[in-house]
Design an enzyme around this catalytic site. Structure first.
Site, PDB file in Angstrom:
ATOM      1  N   SER A   1       5.658 -18.203 -14.028  1.00 27.91           N
ATOM      2  CA  SER A   1       6.016 -18.988 -15.224  1.00 27.91           C
ATOM      3  C   SER A   1       5.962 -18.190 -16.509  1.00 27.91           C
ATOM      4  CB  SER A   1       5.091 -20.191 -15.306  1.00 27.91           C
ATOM      5  OG  SER A   1       5.148 -20.871 -14.086  1.00 27.91           O
TER       6      SER A   1
ATOM      7  N   ARG B   1      -2.168 -20.830  -7.644  1.00 29.72           N
ATOM      8  CA  ARG B   1      -2.288 -21.717  -6.485  1.00 29.72           C
ATOM      9  C   ARG B   1      -1.463 -21.227  -5.307  1.00 29.72           C
ATOM     10  NH1 ARG B   1      -2.803 -27.106  -6.255  1.00 29.72           N
ATOM     11  NH2 ARG B   1      -0.579 -27.435  -6.172  1.00 29.72           N
TER      12      ARG B   1
ATOM     13  N   ASP C   1       8.237 -22.312 -13.621  1.00 26.66           N
ATOM     14  CA  ASP C   1       7.571 -23.592 -13.325  1.00 26.66           C
ATOM     15  C   ASP C   1       8.401 -24.809 -13.732  1.00 26.66           C
ATOM     16  OD1 ASP C   1       7.159 -22.941 -15.991  1.00 26.66           O
ATOM     17  OD2 ASP C   1       5.021 -23.424 -16.012  1.00 26.66           O
TER      18      ASP C   1
HETATM   19  C1  BGC Z   1       6.642 -19.223 -20.480  1.00 27.34           C
HETATM   20  C2  BGC Z   1       7.589 -20.062 -19.649  1.00 27.34           C
HETATM   21  C3  BGC Z   1       6.837 -21.167 -18.943  1.00 27.34           C
HETATM   22  C4  BGC Z   1       5.985 -21.953 -19.911  1.00 27.34           C
HETATM   23  C5  BGC Z   1       5.188 -23.056 -19.248  1.00 27.34           C
HETATM   24  C6  BGC Z   1       5.777 -20.113 -21.360  1.00 27.34           C
HETATM   25  O1  BGC Z   1       4.817 -19.344 -22.031  1.00 27.34           O
HETATM   26  O2  BGC Z   1       7.354 -18.318 -21.273  1.00 27.34           O
HETATM   27  O3  BGC Z   1       8.279 -19.263 -18.725  1.00 27.34           O
HETATM   28  O4  BGC Z   1       7.767 -22.009 -18.300  1.00 27.34           O
HETATM   29  O5  BGC Z   1       5.096 -21.090 -20.574  1.00 27.34           O
HETATM   30  O6  BGC Z   1       4.298 -22.568 -18.316  1.00 27.34           O
END
Ligand code: BGC
Length: 471
Positions: free
Chosen positions: A165, A97, A218
């Site tokens: 994320s 996004r 995130d």
């Molecule tokens: C990632 C995290 C992320 C989470 C939610 C996980 O697979 O390692 O960094 O915050 O997913 O998106």
């Protein structure tokens, strides 16, 4: 333990010519066996809580731990100083996004955004392909929605916050390298690289006049987006395709990084990366043989074992593996195994919706299986078994997520007047998930704890914009 229980399941195959009574009995036995494997006792939950707190301490100290406890370089600050136009990019799954935010004295005045689906060839392709796609999407957004933002000499170079994320080792607020991909991404040339540099280069190449001033996870974005409205926001939690949480920690506790530690009592956000909890040894997680099958077939075998029990990427797949296994043993109609043969064909959304079917005759489940998969079940005991398996998978996930939230609040000593900002499809869209989650937190923390869960929609992106504004 799970292996022995699974052996019972191996014993109870059912064949042609068997009486209905005997099949019913075997289905009940199978369900009882699965219930024993998937339901977590209060004692087991407590054990996990203490082990998680243990891993948090070790991770902060830089010792061997399954929790990475990554510093975010975001510190508590007054929010009123944020002012102007900021952009946020949110990359964390198959969707990406672009968000434009107008902030006045810490208040979000207006936003506009566009969503782009990352083509599979970029999720599994090369670094140039992925970051090139991101930069082109930003340019498309600006051209269509805010052309003035990119006019040379007209506007200032716009500050941008990047929500990325995945597990990242941050060196500062605006630099950090990818430790390893999760959630099915395998793009080459990114692991070990500074993702801010990669993004900035791609933007420069595409002639987008923006400067990446902040990088965040995130969960961190979700927490900060809430914190701008509610100073009691203590944790940011994502329960979606992936799963993870962050929380406010005293800088002095971050023993492994002297630059953070020297800030003393000032609070800073720690990205726990709890999806990897208990992965290496699987000491206390209630992992079954079905989870092992899902893990072995994933691109990151042995990693993110906690995430593989609770997140939207895997819940449907766990259910599917169980259903296919029972069907192959004759405990469910043969068409179940035939039609659900393809990995990941049974989505977490299907599993979640079926888990909520309480209508007599389970007509919702019957129709979904027929319309989506062409499975036409005659026997209502098959429908009940399928529904109950989806309930077991859902409830275990919600119990585990509740355990992780309770453990974090206990570690941070924040069990009174705490807001938990949560986002993600599993939390938002799986019926009854929230109820089991909150009951588990209460059962662990006791009635006197004062913990509120709030849905922080789109917090991951907005938070990055706010962090950029404070940078
Ligand atoms: C990632 C995290 C992320 C989470 C939610 C996980 O697979 O390692 O960094 O915050 O997913 O998106």
């Amino acid at each position: 333990m799970s292996k022995r229980l699974h052996n019972i399941l191996d014993h109870i195959s059912s064949g042609k010519g068997e009486s209905k009574e005997m099949k019913d009995l075997k289905q009940r036995l199978a369900l009882a066996t699965l219930t024993a494997q998937f339901t977590i006792s209060p004692e087991r939950l407590k054990e996990m809580v203490y082990f998680m707190i243990h891993e948090m301490h070790e991770g902060l100290a830089g010792k061997k731990s399954t929790l990475r406890m990554l510093p975010s370089f975001v510190y508590k600050k007054h929010t009123a100083s944020a002012d102007g136009v900021y952009y946020a990019l949110d990359l964390g799954g198959t969707n990406f996004r672009v968000i434009r935010m107008l902030i006045r004295q810490g208040e979000l005045i207006s936003t506009s955004s566009s969503q782009f689906t990352i083509p599979i060839e970029h999720m599994k392709g090369t670094v140039d392909g992925l970051f090139g796609f991101i930069a082109t999407s930003v340019l498309k957004f600006i051209t269509e929605k805010a052309p003035d933002d990119n006019k040379k000499g007209y506007s200032r170079t716009i500050p941008l916050g990047f929500t990325f994320s995945f597990p990242v080792k941050q060196m500062s607020l605006n630099s950090g390298s990818l430790i390893e991909w999760t959630k099915g991404f395998t793009t080459t040339g990114v692991q070990g690289e500074d993702v801010v540099r990669l993004l900035q280069q791609a933007l420069d190449k595409t002639a987008v006049d923006m400067k990446v001033v902040a990088l965040c996870n995130d969960t961190v974005g979700t927490l900060i987006a809430r914190y701008f409205r509610d100073e009691h926001a203590q944790m940011g939690v994502i329960l979606g395709t992936g799963a993870n949480a962050c929380y406010w920690e005293k800088s002095s506790a971050v023993v492994k990084d002297p630059n953070v530690q020297k800030e003393g009592q000032r609070e800073t956000v720690i990205n726990m990366e709890f999806g990897n909890f208990d992965s290496q040894c699987v000491h206390c997680l209630p992992v079954t043989v079905f989870d092992d099958i899902v893990d072995k077939a994933s691109p990151n075998v042995g990693a993110q074992r906690f995430e593989k029990l609770i997140s939207g990427m895997y819940l449907g797949e766990i259910s599917r593996v169980i259903l296919v296994s029972l069907s192959k043993n004759g405990l469910l109609a043969k068409s179940v195994a035939d039609r659900l043969e393809k990995p990941y064909s049974f989505e977490s959304r299907d599993s979640g919706l079926i888990s909520a079917d309480r209508l007599p005759g389970l007509n919702f489940t019957r129709n979904l299986l027929l319309e989506k998969f062409g499975i036409n079940l005659q026997d209502s005991s098959d429908l009940y078994l399928i529904r109950n398996i989806c309930v077991l998978v859902r409830n275990r996930a919600a119990q585990l997520a509740g355990m992780a939230i309770a453990a974090t609040l206990l570690k941070a000593e924040k069990t009174g007047n705490a807001t938990i900002a949560v986002d993600g499809s599993v939390y938002e869209k799986t019926p009854s998930f929230r109820a089991v989650l909150i009951n588990t937190i209460r059962a662990i923390l006791g009635e006197e704890a004062d913990v509120r869960l709030v849905l922080q929609k789109e917090g991951s992106g907005h938070g990055a914009g706010f962090i950029a504004a404070l940078a």
